[in-house]
Design a protein around this motif. Structure first.
Motif, PDB file in Angstrom:
ATOM      1  N   TYR A  65       0.824  -1.206   0.000  1.00  0.00           N
ATOM      2  CA  TYR A  65       0.000   0.000   0.000  1.00  0.00           C
ATOM      3  C   TYR A  65       0.861   1.261   0.000  1.00  0.00           C
ATOM      4  CZ  TYR A  65       1.137  -0.932   4.884  1.00  0.00           C
ATOM      5  OH  TYR A  65       1.803  -1.249   6.035  1.00  0.00           O
ATOM      6  N   VAL A 124      -6.093   3.293  -1.328  1.00  0.00           N
ATOM      7  CA  VAL A 124      -5.493   3.830  -0.101  1.00  0.00           C
ATOM      8  C   VAL A 124      -6.191   5.122   0.306  1.00  0.00           C
ATOM      9  CG1 VAL A 124      -3.400   4.850   0.877  1.00  0.00           C
ATOM     10  CG2 VAL A 124      -3.255   2.725  -0.435  1.00  0.00           C
ATOM     11  N   GLU A 125      -6.421   5.999  -0.657  1.00  0.00           N
ATOM     12  CA  GLU A 125      -7.074   7.272  -0.348  1.00  0.00           C
ATOM     13  C   GLU A 125      -8.506   7.059   0.115  1.00  0.00           C
ATOM     14  OE1 GLU A 125      -5.699  10.240  -0.112  1.00  0.00           O
ATOM     15  OE2 GLU A 125      -3.792   9.202  -0.499  1.00  0.00           O
ATOM     16  N   ARG A 160      -8.418   5.785   3.718  1.00  0.00           N
ATOM     17  CA  ARG A 160      -8.039   6.872   4.629  1.00  0.00           C
ATOM     18  C   ARG A 160      -9.223   7.811   4.874  1.00  0.00           C
ATOM     19  NH1 ARG A 160      -3.721   8.382   2.199  1.00  0.00           N
ATOM     20  NH2 ARG A 160      -2.221   7.358   3.586  1.00  0.00           N
ATOM     21  N   ALA A 167     -10.825  10.458  11.719  1.00  0.00           N
ATOM     22  CA  ALA A 167      -9.516  11.109  11.854  1.00  0.00           C
ATOM     23  C   ALA A 167      -8.779  10.670  13.108  1.00  0.00           C
ATOM     24  CB  ALA A 167      -9.694  12.626  11.849  1.00  0.00           C
ATOM     25  N   ARG A 183      -7.137   7.427  12.437  1.00  0.00           N
ATOM     26  CA  ARG A 183      -6.048   7.517  11.460  1.00  0.00           C
ATOM     27  C   ARG A 183      -4.736   7.938  12.100  1.00  0.00           C
ATOM     28  NH1 ARG A 183      -9.820  10.447   8.104  1.00  0.00           N
ATOM     29  NH2 ARG A 183      -8.603  12.350   8.440  1.00  0.00           N
ATOM     30  N   ARG A 184      -4.816   8.604  13.245  1.00  0.00           N
ATOM     31  CA  ARG A 184      -3.593   9.125  13.862  1.00  0.00           C
ATOM     32  C   ARG A 184      -2.789   8.056  14.595  1.00  0.00           C
ATOM     33  NH1 ARG A 184      -6.906  13.891  14.537  1.00  0.00           N
ATOM     34  NH2 ARG A 184      -7.716  13.185  16.540  1.00  0.00           N
ATOM     35  N   ASN A 244      -0.344   3.092   8.660  1.00  0.00           N
ATOM     36  CA  ASN A 244      -1.182   3.358   7.492  1.00  0.00           C
ATOM     37  C   ASN A 244      -2.533   2.663   7.657  1.00  0.00           C
ATOM     38  OD1 ASN A 244      -2.352   3.311   4.814  1.00  0.00           O
ATOM     39  ND2 ASN A 244      -0.329   3.866   4.038  1.00  0.00           N
ATOM     40  N   PRO A 245      -3.631   3.410   7.592  1.00  0.00           N
ATOM     41  CA  PRO A 245      -4.949   2.784   7.800  1.00  0.00           C
ATOM     42  C   PRO A 245      -5.334   1.794   6.719  1.00  0.00           C
ATOM     43  CG  PRO A 245      -5.189   5.061   7.080  1.00  0.00           C
ATOM     44  CD  PRO A 245      -3.731   4.862   7.381  1.00  0.00           C
ATOM     45  N   ALA A 246      -4.650   1.812   5.572  1.00  0.00           N
ATOM     46  CA  ALA A 246      -4.975   0.865   4.498  1.00  0.00           C
ATOM     47  C   ALA A 246      -4.347  -0.505   4.716  1.00  0.00           C
ATOM     48  CB  ALA A 246      -4.512   1.429   3.150  1.00  0.00           C
TER      49      ALA A 246
END
Length: 336
Positions: A121, A187-188, A191, A196, A199-200, A204-206
């Motif tokens: 990814y 990936v986008e 995300r 949010a 995600r922090r 990588n969230p993907a």
């Protein structure tokens, strides 16, 4: 094209576990996930009386390992197959048993490092993810054809993704405008679908979505469910089965497969357990072993590894019916 960097995980420990079974002339190890051949190379170096049957579903990995292991000549046999076909491979080689079977599961270094394979990814690439890129559905085809409910199940079960349904719904909505073909768009989307605050943390969230798609595309859990009993059946007395997992579901299947053979099948009230009900395996590891902090520092891909090993101590017995049914339905319904 230069060979990708390859750092075998838990190399010394793996060799130490299989070596006692490979000390006699003509001993045979099946490396059921040969990859770039790092573990096999070490075994052949340190166990001079052994030979290896190297199995891999990826023809590109076989090509690379042939070059790497060429100096060992006839001590290595290369087979293009999926690792649940161990029984057929041994029959083709005229063998009724072997002395060891090694599984190093998951995606290989070569597959991760070659962008065009689509496993990573981290770089934009075609959404392929097939370990054998000559057959089967690609990740793009899964994304573009599966119903939202099925996509959500895959992301939840194989990726342990908390926001599986949200991601699946957004995939279905997005593909109506344009089919998915490349990783960057996915990936986008992932995300954007994840809150949010989530995600922090956690990288990588993907990552979880890509893992889930890879497992689905290659039918990895179904293959492993068939391969583990095949490996146990393949080893003779004194033979060893070593499994390196990188996912909790893989490790759970391994633990269950070993447990079936390390406990008695006799009724609990029998004063003496007959020979045919005695365990056929003994565990060589206490629980699942992990890589040391030092190894993880040298090779971050070793971080998730869980290693389990067992030795056959008695001839085989009829295996009990598994209490853990295939998560996708009847045996044989998965794709390769």
């Amino acid at each position: 094209m230069p060979a990708p960097a390859h750092v075998p995980v838990l190399l010394d420990r793996v060799v130490a576990l299989v070596a006692p079974a490979l000390e006699h002339p003509g001993s045979v190890l099946v490396d059921a996930t040969l990859g770039l051949g790092g573990h096999t190379e070490a075994v052949l170096d340190r166990c001079p009386q052994a030979r290896v049957i190297g199995i891999d579903r990826d023809p590109h990995a076989l090509e690379q390992s042939r070059e790497r292991l060429a100096a060992f000549g006839e001590r290595v046999t290369f087979v293009h197959a999926v690792y649940d076909e161990i029984g057929d491979v041994l029959a083709d080689q005229g063998l009724d048993h072997v002395d060891g079977v090694l599984f190093d599961l998951g995606v290989s270094s070569m597959q991760l490092d070659l962008r065009e394979r689509g496993f990573s990814y981290a770089e934009d690439a075609p959404l392929d993810m097939r370990m054998d890129d000559t057959s089967g559905l690609t990740a793009a085809e899964v994304l573009n054809t599966y119903p939202a409910a099925e996509l959500a199940r895959i992301l939840r079960d194989y990726g342990e993704e908390r926001f599986a349904r949200r991601i699946a719904d957004r995939i279905v909505a997005a593909r109506a405008d344009e089919p998915f073909t490349r990783s960057e768009r996915l990936v986008e989307l992932v995300r954007a679908a994840i809150p949010a605050a989530t995600r922090r943390t956690g990288g990588n969230p993907a990552k979880r979505t890509f893992q889930a798609l890879r497992i689905e595309v290659n039918d990895e859990l179904s293959v492993l469910r068939r391969a583990l009993p095949a490996a146990v059946d393949a080893v003779g007395v004194g033979g060893r089965v070593v499994v390196m997992s990188y996912h909790s579901l893989e490790d759970r299947l391994t633990k269950q497969a070993f447990a079936e053979h390390t406990r008695t099948t006799a009724p609990p009230d029998l004063p003496v357990v007959p020979e045919e009900h005695q365990p056929t395996l003994r565990l060589l590891t206490r629980g699942a072993e992990q890589a040391s902090p030092e190894e993880v520092a040298r090779n971050p891909r070793a971080r998730p590894v869980r290693l389990r090993a067992a030795e056959r101590v008695r001839p085989g017995r009829p295996r009990p019916t598994s209490k853990h049914p295939h998560p996708r339905g009847p045996e044989g319904t998965g794709r390769r």
